[in-house]
Design a protein around this motif. Structure first.
Motif, mmCIF file in Angstrom:
data_model
loop_
_atom_site.group_PDB
_atom_site.id
_atom_site.type_symbol
_atom_site.label_atom_id
_atom_site.label_comp_id
_atom_site.label_asym_id
_atom_site.label_seq_id
_atom_site.Cartn_x
_atom_site.Cartn_y
_atom_site.Cartn_z
ATOM 1 N N PHE A 113 -57.785 -12.144 20.423
ATOM 2 C CA PHE A 113 -56.627 -11.997 21.334
ATOM 3 C C PHE A 113 -56.991 -11.007 22.444
ATOM 4 C CE2 PHE A 113 -55.133 -12.959 17.023
ATOM 5 C CZ PHE A 113 -54.542 -14.173 17.250
ATOM 6 N N PHE A 114 -56.090 -10.010 22.669
ATOM 7 C CA PHE A 114 -56.506 -8.795 23.358
ATOM 8 C C PHE A 114 -56.237 -7.686 22.351
ATOM 9 C CE2 PHE A 114 -55.398 -11.161 27.373
ATOM 10 C CZ PHE A 114 -56.697 -11.232 27.840
ATOM 11 N N PRO A 115 -57.198 -6.788 22.120
ATOM 12 C CA PRO A 115 -56.943 -5.726 21.144
ATOM 13 C C PRO A 115 -55.669 -4.940 21.485
ATOM 14 C CG PRO A 115 -59.256 -5.814 21.681
ATOM 15 C CD PRO A 115 -58.575 -6.775 22.623
ATOM 16 N N GLY A 179 -40.366 -2.971 26.148
ATOM 17 C CA GLY A 179 -41.102 -3.161 24.896
ATOM 18 C C GLY A 179 -42.387 -3.945 25.137
ATOM 19 N N THR A 180 -42.262 -5.079 25.782
ATOM 20 C CA THR A 180 -43.404 -5.988 25.903
ATOM 21 C C THR A 180 -43.413 -6.648 27.284
ATOM 22 O OG1 THR A 180 -42.091 -7.849 25.130
ATOM 23 C CG2 THR A 180 -43.261 -6.595 23.438
ATOM 24 N N ALA A 181 -44.550 -7.274 27.581
ATOM 25 C CA ALA A 181 -44.669 -8.017 28.849
ATOM 26 C C ALA A 181 -43.686 -9.177 28.873
ATOM 27 C CB ALA A 181 -46.102 -8.528 29.007
ATOM 28 N N SER A 182 -43.411 -9.754 27.706
ATOM 29 C CA SER A 182 -42.465 -10.879 27.635
ATOM 30 C C SER A 182 -41.072 -10.426 28.071
ATOM 31 C CB SER A 182 -42.364 -11.418 26.206
ATOM 32 O OG SER A 182 -43.622 -11.763 25.712
ATOM 33 N N GLU A 183 -40.669 -9.249 27.599
ATOM 34 C CA GLU A 183 -39.341 -8.734 27.973
ATOM 35 C C GLU A 183 -39.282 -8.453 29.474
ATOM 36 O OE1 GLU A 183 -38.116 -5.511 25.074
ATOM 37 O OE2 GLU A 183 -39.827 -6.380 24.042
ATOM 38 N N ALA A 215 -50.451 -19.321 33.050
ATOM 39 C CA ALA A 215 -49.591 -18.147 32.802
ATOM 40 C C ALA A 215 -49.323 -18.060 31.302
ATOM 41 C CB ALA A 215 -48.281 -18.291 33.557
ATOM 42 N N HIS A 216 -48.985 -16.873 30.849
ATOM 43 C CA HIS A 216 -48.702 -16.689 29.421
ATOM 44 C C HIS A 216 -47.451 -17.472 29.019
ATOM 45 C CE1 HIS A 216 -47.569 -14.500 25.725
ATOM 46 N NE2 HIS A 216 -48.877 -14.453 25.580
ATOM 47 N N SER A 217 -47.420 -17.902 27.773
ATOM 48 C CA SER A 217 -46.289 -18.704 27.291
ATOM 49 C C SER A 217 -44.965 -17.942 27.381
ATOM 50 C CB SER A 217 -46.537 -19.127 25.848
ATOM 51 O OG SER A 217 -46.798 -17.984 25.060
ATOM 52 N N ALA A 273 -46.857 -14.508 38.942
ATOM 53 C CA ALA A 273 -48.312 -14.523 39.142
ATOM 54 C C ALA A 273 -48.951 -13.764 37.989
ATOM 55 C CB ALA A 273 -48.642 -13.834 40.462
ATOM 56 N N THR A 274 -50.178 -14.133 37.651
ATOM 57 C CA THR A 274 -50.864 -13.414 36.562
ATOM 58 C C THR A 274 -52.136 -12.775 37.093
ATOM 59 O OG1 THR A 274 -50.102 -15.171 35.081
ATOM 60 C CG2 THR A 274 -51.741 -13.638 34.199
ATOM 61 N N LEU A 275 -52.341 -11.518 36.761
ATOM 62 C CA LEU A 275 -53.643 -10.890 36.991
ATOM 63 C C LEU A 275 -54.252 -10.706 35.607
ATOM 64 C CD1 LEU A 275 -52.945 -8.205 39.777
ATOM 65 C CD2 LEU A 275 -53.668 -10.584 40.016
ATOM 66 N N GLY A 276 -55.250 -11.522 35.285
ATOM 67 C CA GLY A 276 -55.878 -11.451 33.957
ATOM 68 C C GLY A 276 -55.185 -12.392 32.979
ATOM 69 N N THR A 277 -55.422 -13.694 33.140
ATOM 70 C CA THR A 277 -54.747 -14.640 32.233
ATOM 71 C C THR A 277 -55.258 -14.458 30.809
ATOM 72 O OG1 THR A 277 -56.401 -16.337 32.652
ATOM 73 C CG2 THR A 277 -54.417 -16.388 34.024
ATOM 74 N N THR A 278 -54.431 -14.886 29.871
ATOM 75 C CA THR A 278 -54.769 -14.689 28.462
ATOM 76 C C THR A 278 -56.001 -15.507 28.082
ATOM 77 O OG1 THR A 278 -52.407 -14.548 28.166
ATOM 78 C CG2 THR A 278 -53.727 -14.622 26.166
ATOM 79 N N SER A 279 -56.103 -16.711 28.608
ATOM 80 C CA SER A 279 -57.237 -17.549 28.216
ATOM 81 C C SER A 279 -58.561 -17.016 28.753
ATOM 82 C CB SER A 279 -57.038 -18.981 28.731
ATOM 83 O OG SER A 279 -56.249 -19.702 27.821
ATOM 84 N N ALA A 310 -49.590 -8.465 34.549
ATOM 85 C CA ALA A 310 -50.966 -7.980 34.381
ATOM 86 C C ALA A 310 -51.074 -7.335 33.007
ATOM 87 C CB ALA A 310 -51.304 -6.985 35.490
ATOM 88 N N ALA A 311 -50.466 -7.980 32.023
ATOM 89 C CA ALA A 311 -50.289 -7.378 30.697
ATOM 90 C C ALA A 311 -51.565 -6.710 30.194
ATOM 91 C CB ALA A 311 -49.817 -8.443 29.715
ATOM 92 N N TRP A 312 -52.652 -7.446 30.227
ATOM 93 C CA TRP A 312 -53.923 -6.887 29.731
ATOM 94 C C TRP A 312 -54.709 -6.201 30.837
ATOM 95 C CZ3 TRP A 312 -58.589 -9.603 31.218
ATOM 96 C CH2 TRP A 312 -59.762 -8.962 30.759
ATOM 97 N N HIS A 340 -50.190 -0.635 25.914
ATOM 98 C CA HIS A 340 -50.458 -0.840 24.477
ATOM 99 C C HIS A 340 -51.589 -1.846 24.239
ATOM 100 C CE1 HIS A 340 -47.112 -4.154 24.348
ATOM 101 N NE2 HIS A 340 -48.240 -4.770 24.165
ATOM 102 N N LYS A 341 -52.055 -2.493 25.291
ATOM 103 C CA LYS A 341 -53.207 -3.368 25.083
ATOM 104 C C LYS A 341 -54.517 -2.614 25.260
ATOM 105 C CE LYS A 341 -51.814 -8.153 25.749
ATOM 106 N NZ LYS A 341 -50.410 -8.035 25.386
ATOM 107 N N TRP A 342 -54.610 -1.816 26.312
ATOM 108 C CA TRP A 342 -55.957 -1.323 26.653
ATOM 109 C C TRP A 342 -55.956 0.099 27.218
ATOM 110 C CZ3 TRP A 342 -59.665 -4.139 30.657
ATOM 111 C CH2 TRP A 342 -60.985 -3.808 30.352
HETATM 112 N N1 PLP Z 1 -48.942 -11.884 29.497
HETATM 113 C C1 PLP Z 1 -50.262 -11.946 29.279
HETATM 114 C C2 PLP Z 1 -51.190 -12.219 30.421
HETATM 115 C C3 PLP Z 1 -50.759 -11.738 27.981
HETATM 116 O O1 PLP Z 1 -52.074 -11.807 27.752
HETATM 117 C C4 PLP Z 1 -49.855 -11.469 26.932
HETATM 118 C C5 PLP Z 1 -50.352 -11.258 25.569
HETATM 119 O O2 PLP Z 1 -51.499 -11.224 25.277
HETATM 120 C C6 PLP Z 1 -48.490 -11.420 27.225
HETATM 121 C C7 PLP Z 1 -48.054 -11.632 28.517
HETATM 122 C C8 PLP Z 1 -47.479 -11.149 26.162
HETATM 123 O O3 PLP Z 1 -47.533 -9.812 25.830
HETATM 124 P P1 PLP Z 1 -46.368 -9.086 24.987
HETATM 125 O O4 PLP Z 1 -46.768 -9.201 23.561
HETATM 126 O O5 PLP Z 1 -46.393 -7.680 25.500
HETATM 127 O O6 PLP Z 1 -45.093 -9.776 25.279
#
Ligand code: PLP
Length: 522
Positions: A113-115, A179-183, A215-217, A273-279, A310-312, A340-342
């Protein structure tokens, strides 16, 4: 702590523990017993220390079967509290039954994933926040909780190169911990819709939102929660923009889609927009996305809200040499990343920065009588309750503050730089082995790679690697481009706090050994 066998532990029953207490219905412990806290925290810290030290030798993931942990626990909750006397036994259960049933995210050989980073000052920050136990929903309910958060988010904005307009000291901007990037995405989608409707009073059903296929789900999830979509494949009001050859959003295609929607009377109101996609770690081009949004605004009268996820990768912007993809960031509405990722801060900690805080607070603000107070009415304070979904909020800025003070900007830069160097070395090793390919550019500390033999071989490889449990990786599918078909790849995400160069070299040995087993003739 003396070693205790499973049998010994099982012999020690709740009744034995209760027998030591004077009156089990009136536990002798007070609710906030400082002396007990000290004793128990010392024991808990010993456990954490043993755990951290054991990570070197533990397999990264667990062989536990579904239901094993559940069945190891009693069917019902204890009717009579077990009191402080049960604490050592609780720690033994944690160590014996729970720790072996975990994936060890802090293992130096966790590359999946991402640590999710932790560090000593951040753990202490969590403890302090729990022990102080305030709620900071309003400035008035705990002024320092709000003001420390304002100050550390301002520090962070400067540290990662965001313009002054994202600082709390600017006329309209500011940062907040979510809390999270999703929120953060959900809150921004909500604020975007609110702003668009306020500007032109358009019905909700005319609004559309956009992100790339990469983009992240959490973007789709946010669209589902906020009513833009009723299921993940509902594209009536959501557009997934095709990627370009770098696996980033095609800004030309975004423009086409938005202008076509506008021509049909729809109002594009949000672009993620995403900076640093998860894939693959790809970064969308902010400048071209902002140009497309400006053009769209000329047709509709509404500038789509641009949110940067830019979560990660956000943590890497602490290095000036990593900021090329930030070009155009002054033209976006919001930006979020996860320390909390890096950045050595315990989960959960997402930092969100906005240039237009009023649109956000306006979209969230409800003020019942019991939340009214003079400070809020003076207009001189920030009330973070209006910056996200929850009302209550703990003193989460403490861990961030402690981490930044402890390591300093230079220490954090050094930490990130080291991981990027390890990833460069890993990439060179993969490229030097003729059986492997690196089908997309390395992004910071993320390397995607595959066996040239094809998807089936790469799938067998990751299965074999992860079954041996000496390291852990995740897989993804890179989308097709004009130059290549879609491809199954393995992801090597360097970024755990304990990872050293030798762990990365060992990971490569492990991968090669598994590849030898799959392709003995190569
Ligand atoms: N956005 C990106 C680009 C991610 O890589 C991730 C998780 O790896 C997320 C969002 C979701 O992160 P979170 O668990 O903080 O909601």
């Amino acid at each position: 702590m003396a070693a205790t066998s499973r049998a010994d532990i099982r012999k020690c029953t709740d009744a034995d523990i209760l027998g030591d207490m004077q009156d089990p219905l009136r536990p002798t412990d007070t609710y906030l017993d400082g002396a007990m806290l000290e004793r128990h925290a010392a024991l808990a810290c010993e456990l954490i220390r043993r755990y951290w030290e054991s990570l070197e030798t533990r397999q990264v993931s667990s062989e536990i079967k579904p239901g094993d942990v559940y069945r190891s626990m009693p069917d019902t909750a204890p009717d009579i509290g077990l009191g402080g006397a049960s604490f050592e036994e609780s720690l033994r259960i944690i160590e014996r039954d729970f720790l072996p049933a975990l994936t060890h995210w802090q293992s130096p050989r966790f590359f999946a994933f991402f640590p999710a980073n932790i560090s000593t000052p951040a753990v202490i920050g969590e403890l302090l926040s729990a022990g102080i136990g305030v709620q900071g929903m309003l400035w008035a309910t705990s002024p320092a909780c709000t003001e420390v958060e304002m100050r550390v988010t301002d520090w962070l904005a400067s540290m990662i190169g965001l313009p002054e307009s994202f600082h709390s000291t600017s006329r309209h901007g500011g940062g907040v911990i979510q809390g999270t990037a999703s929120e953060a995405i959900l809150a921004m989608l909500h604020a975007a819709r609110h702003r668009a409707r306020k500007r032109i009073g358009t019905p909700k059903s005319h609004l559309t939102s956009y992100a790339s296929t990469q983009a992240h789900s959490s973007f789709i999830k946010a669209a589902m929660i906020s009513g833009f979509a009723s299921h993940p494949e509902d594209f009536e009001h959501v557009r997934l923009v095709e990627n370009d050859d770098r696996h980033a959003m095609s800004a030309a295609r975004l423009r086409e889609l938005m202008l076509a929607d506008a021509a049909q009377g729809r109002i594009p109101c949000f672009v993620c927009a995403t900076l640093g996609t998860t894939s693959s770690g790809a970064s969308d081009e902010l400048e071209s996305i902002a140009d497309a949004c400006d053009e769209c605004a000329r047709l509709t009268g509404v500038r789509p809200w641009i949110h940067v996820d830019a979560a990660w990768l956000g943590s890497a912007f602490i290095l000036p040499e990593m900021r090329a993809s930030l070009r155009g960031v002054e033209r976006v509405d919001s930006f979020a990343f996860n320390p909390h990722k890096w950045m050595l801060v315990n989960f959960d900690c997402d930092c969100l920065f906005v240039q237009d805080r009023e649109s956000l607070t306006d979209s969230m603000s409800v003020t019942p009588e019991y939340l009214r107070n003079a400070a809020t009415e003076s207009g001189d304070v920030t009330d973070y309750r209006d910056w996200h979904v929850p009302l209550g909020r703990r003193f989460r800025a403490l861990k961030l503050w402690l981490v930044i003070r402890h390591f300093g900007v230079r220490g954090l830069q050094e930490y990130i730089r080291r991981h990027i160097e390890f990833a460069c070395e890993f990439e060179a090793l993969v490229r030097a082995d003729p059986r492997f390919e690196v089908p997309c550019e390395r992004s910071a500390s993320l390397v995607c790679f595959a066996l040239k033999q094809g998807d089936a071989a790469s799938k067998s490889l990751i299965e074999r690697v992860n079954t041996r449990r000496n390291i852990m990786l995740t897989q993804t599918v890179l989308p097709a481009t004009t130059k290549s078909a879609k491809k199954f790849v393995l992801r090597m995400a360097v970024g755990a706090a304990l990872t050293r160069r030798e762990d990365v070299l060992r990971a490569w040995d492990e991968i090669r050994t598994c590849a030898d087993e799959i392709q003995p003739n190569c």
